[in-house]
Design a protein around this motif. Structure first.
Motif, PDB file in Angstrom:
ATOM      1  N   GLY A  27       0.826  -1.215   0.000  1.00  0.00           N
ATOM      2  CA  GLY A  27       0.000   0.000   0.000  1.00  0.00           C
ATOM      3  C   GLY A  27       0.855   1.258   0.000  1.00  0.00           C
ATOM      4  O   GLY A  27       0.517   2.247  -0.656  1.00  0.00           O
ATOM      5  N   SER A  28       1.976   1.222   0.726  1.00  0.00           N
ATOM      6  CA  SER A  28       2.841   2.413   0.779  1.00  0.00           C
ATOM      7  C   SER A  28       3.346   2.761  -0.619  1.00  0.00           C
ATOM      8  O   SER A  28       3.370   3.927  -1.015  1.00  0.00           O
ATOM      9  CB  SER A  28       4.039   2.152   1.694  1.00  0.00           C
ATOM     10  N   ALA A  30       1.934   1.728  -3.448  1.00  0.00           N
ATOM     11  CA  ALA A  30       0.774   2.064  -4.285  1.00  0.00           C
ATOM     12  C   ALA A  30       0.383   3.524  -4.064  1.00  0.00           C
ATOM     13  O   ALA A  30       0.026   4.236  -5.007  1.00  0.00           O
ATOM     14  CB  ALA A  30      -0.400   1.147  -3.956  1.00  0.00           C
ATOM     15  N   LEU A  31       0.506   3.987  -2.815  1.00  0.00           N
ATOM     16  CA  LEU A  31       0.185   5.396  -2.533  1.00  0.00           C
ATOM     17  C   LEU A  31       1.182   6.309  -3.250  1.00  0.00           C
ATOM     18  O   LEU A  31       0.798   7.286  -3.889  1.00  0.00           O
ATOM     19  CB  LEU A  31       0.226   5.648  -1.022  1.00  0.00           C
ATOM     20  N   ARG A  34       0.614   6.683  -6.744  1.00  0.00           N
ATOM     21  CA  ARG A  34      -0.699   7.302  -6.987  1.00  0.00           C
ATOM     22  C   ARG A  34      -1.654   6.324  -7.673  1.00  0.00           C
ATOM     23  O   ARG A  34      -2.327   6.665  -8.635  1.00  0.00           O
ATOM     24  CB  ARG A  34      -0.553   8.565  -7.837  1.00  0.00           C
ATOM     25  N   LEU A  36      -3.727   4.312  -5.606  1.00  0.00           N
ATOM     26  CA  LEU A  36      -4.502   3.741  -4.507  1.00  0.00           C
ATOM     27  C   LEU A  36      -5.926   3.397  -4.911  1.00  0.00           C
ATOM     28  O   LEU A  36      -6.450   2.349  -4.552  1.00  0.00           O
ATOM     29  CB  LEU A  36      -4.517   4.701  -3.322  1.00  0.00           C
ATOM     30  N   SER A  39      -5.964   0.456  -6.743  1.00  0.00           N
ATOM     31  CA  SER A  39      -5.785  -0.683  -5.851  1.00  0.00           C
ATOM     32  C   SER A  39      -7.130  -1.198  -5.361  1.00  0.00           C
ATOM     33  O   SER A  39      -7.340  -2.399  -5.219  1.00  0.00           O
ATOM     34  CB  SER A  39      -4.980  -0.272  -4.627  1.00  0.00           C
ATOM     35  N   ASP A  40      -8.007  -0.271  -5.103  1.00  0.00           N
ATOM     36  CA  ASP A  40      -9.319  -0.660  -4.604  1.00  0.00           C
ATOM     37  C   ASP A  40     -10.068  -1.472  -5.653  1.00  0.00           C
ATOM     38  O   ASP A  40     -10.646  -2.517  -5.370  1.00  0.00           O
ATOM     39  CB  ASP A  40     -10.105   0.609  -4.239  1.00  0.00           C
ATOM     40  N   GLU A  87      -4.162   3.877 -13.454  1.00  0.00           N
ATOM     41  CA  GLU A  87      -5.456   4.150 -12.837  1.00  0.00           C
ATOM     42  C   GLU A  87      -6.580   4.133 -13.885  1.00  0.00           C
ATOM     43  O   GLU A  87      -7.610   3.502 -13.701  1.00  0.00           O
ATOM     44  CB  GLU A  87      -5.385   5.523 -12.175  1.00  0.00           C
ATOM     45  N   ILE A 196      -5.098   0.368   1.090  1.00  0.00           N
ATOM     46  CA  ILE A 196      -5.212   1.825   0.962  1.00  0.00           C
ATOM     47  C   ILE A 196      -5.106   2.557   2.294  1.00  0.00           C
ATOM     48  O   ILE A 196      -4.278   3.462   2.461  1.00  0.00           O
ATOM     49  CB  ILE A 196      -6.589   2.201   0.348  1.00  0.00           C
ATOM     50  N   THR A 200      -2.309   5.341   3.860  1.00  0.00           N
ATOM     51  CA  THR A 200      -2.676   6.754   3.950  1.00  0.00           C
ATOM     52  C   THR A 200      -2.383   7.278   5.355  1.00  0.00           C
ATOM     53  O   THR A 200      -1.890   8.396   5.529  1.00  0.00           O
ATOM     54  CB  THR A 200      -4.170   6.934   3.598  1.00  0.00           C
ATOM     55  N   SER A 216       2.886   2.282   8.137  1.00  0.00           N
ATOM     56  CA  SER A 216       1.812   1.685   7.321  1.00  0.00           C
ATOM     57  C   SER A 216       1.585   0.226   7.728  1.00  0.00           C
ATOM     58  O   SER A 216       0.439  -0.212   7.917  1.00  0.00           O
ATOM     59  CB  SER A 216       2.171   1.719   5.832  1.00  0.00           C
TER      60      SER A 216
END
Lengths: 261, 243
Positions: A27-28, A30-31, A34, A36, A39-40, A87, A196, A200, A216
């Motif tokens: 997740g780190s 993926a953040l 950009r 995230l 990712s969902d 994305e 995610i 965050t 995270s």
């Protein structure tokens, strides 16, 4: 009151916590990439596979894995060929997956497929899960510097002999594997959420990349552990996924109270 | 072939680069000798950055690019191409390259010393560096691995004049003290006139190549830019002035 009553449950909780570590790490990145929101959505693509597996009576995890990795490969190809952001690609290809999966999955299994359920694990399933988590952590730590440099400047990374296309594929596959491990606990709808939200929270609380990764992972493990306890003691009839996600969101809300120096 | 120095460090022959149906560089040939400071000039869209990327083998091209044996390339990209919002400190960035190239830990300190980068900047986040500091960090990054050729893309875009001067003086010092060859994309013709030993111009007409005194004339610049940029130099002067 005993919180765990069998070896299978111990395996289940250990794997859930290991999954949380992998989700925090992945997740780190993926953040920072950009992606995230992507990712969902990516976790949703497992749903058609789960639906088909339930319809035809084979292991739902296998079905989920098949469509998840097929989807991941498709994203990578489209991203390479069209030059559009990951994305956008994920949005284009996989928004429909949820609908197809929901239509295919038998109604009585839909809630579990979407939101997950805490399950006891056989030793084999446990070891398989541990191997998957170990692989995820290995790939992220092995390629950490390449990933960071690629994020900072694709040009600089390429000029430093980083093969960005291959790195993107590795990351997407690692991401999908993380979602796959989390699928049984969190469900197709929420497996991405644990990737995610803790990341965050970590980003909110830190300004250093090593601390960011650690916080995270910590937030992810804390949410999963607390989620399991709440599920077992206070809300035994609820799905595990939503409880973990709610606790993650609460941790994020608490992080807003912290004013960065 | 545009002017051939003896035993070139870089030899480019009939280089063409295009994206889809659009040709950006067509049949470009030139050579660069060791320890030159080659300035690449031309209007926006002339292919200056694309040329650097082709020389780094980052974009597909046709034709031949031959580097002499033993050449090690360092690259300073345009600063706008970097994401400065990441939670990265200068040390993280330098360490990333050192780790990827398996360089010894001491190489970071050495590059910092060569550039005279203030040591406290190592523990500063890249997001809070000034434009000039960030550019020096990018040059430090490029120097890791001990390159003997630096490819530098618009190093002073968005810097004030003092910082610009500082960066060009640094590049010139590196060239003279460490025997580096510098290939520099620049819009600033005054600086090109002052620091470059050769100029390669890309533009609407035929590419031109030569010493700044021969290339930076109103006639040549008019052909390159389709209109004379606001620049002139006095033939008897060693310097140059802006209008």
């Amino acid at each position: 009151m005993l919180i765990v009553t069998s070896a299978g449950e111990v395996y289940g909780i250990i794997l859930a916590l290991l999954f949380a570590v992998a989700a925090g790490l992945v997740g780190s990145f993926a953040l920072m990439k950009r992606m995230l929101l992507a990712s969902d959505v990516i976790s949703h693509v497992a749903l058609p596979g789960i639906g088909l597996a339930l319809l035809f009576g084979f292991n739902p995890l296998l079905g989920g894995a098949a469509t998840l990795f097929l989807g991941t490969f498709l994203i990578w190809q489209l991203q390479k060929k069209t030059g559009l952001a990951t994305e956008a690609m994920i949005g284009v290809v996989f928004a429909g997956s949820l609908a197809i999966g929901a239509a295919l999955t038998p109604e009585e299994d839909l809630v579990e497929a979407l939101f997950g359920r805490f399950q006891t694990l056989s030793l084999f399933a446990f070891l398989l899960g541990v191997a998957a988590v170990a692989l995820i952590i290995f790939v992220i730590l092995r390629y950490k510097q390449q990933l960071l440099l690629g994020l900072f400047s694709a040009e600089l990374a390429a000029a430093t002999s980083v093969r960005l296309n291959r790195l993107d594929l590795f990351f997407l596959l690692t991401f999908s594997l993380t979602v796959l491990v989390g699928l049984r606990f969190m469900g197709a709808l929420l497996a991405g959420a644990l990737v995610i939200i803790p990341a965050t929270t970590g980003r909110r609380l830190t300004s250093d990349v090593t601390h960011f990764l650690m916080v995270s992972c910590g937030a992810s493990v804390l949410a999963t552990g607390l989620g399991f306890l709440v599920n077992r003691t206070l809300l035994p009839h609820a799905s595990l996924g939503p409880i973990v996600v709610i606790i993650s969101a609460v941790l994020f809300a608490l992080s807003l109270l912290y004013r960065a120096s | 072939m545009l002017s051939a120095p003896q035993s070139p460090l870089l030899s480019v022959h009939n280089l063409s680069v295009g994206f889809g149906n659009r040709s950006v560089i067509r049949d470009l040939s030139f050579e660069v000798a060791a320890r030159e400071n080659l300035a690449i000039i031309g209007p926006n869209g002339a292919g200056k950055t694309v040329l650097l990327r082709a020389l780094l083998n980052l974009v597909p091209y046709q034709g031949a690019i031959r580097w002499a044996q033993g050449v090690r390339l360092g690259y300073v990209p345009q600063s706008i191409a970097a994401d400065r919002r990441l939670p990265l400190h200068v040390r993280d960035l330098l360490k990333a390259k050192a780790d990827i190239l398996k360089l010894p830990a001491s190489s970071i300190g050495e590059a910092v010393r060569i550039v005279n980068l203030a040591p406290e900047l190592l523990d500063t986040r890249v997001g809070v560096l000034s434009g000039g500091q960030f550019q020096k960090v990018l040059i430090t990054f490029a120097l890791l691995g001990n390159p003997n050729v630096l490819l530098v893309d618009e190093p002073t875009a968005s810097l004030d004049e003092l910082a610009q001067e500082h960066i060009y003086e640094l590049l010139e010092r590196l060239r003279l003290e460490r025997g580096l060859t510098v290939l520099l994309v620049s819009h600033d013709l005054s600086v090109v006139y002052q620091f470059a030993t050769k100029v390669l111009c890309l533009g609407s007409g035929t590419p031109c190549y030569g010493p700044p005194r021969d290339i930076l004339t109103p006639q040549t610049l008019a052909a390159v830019y389709s209109a004379v940029p606001k620049f002139y130099h006095h033939v008897h002067d060693s310097g140059a002035h802006r209008d």
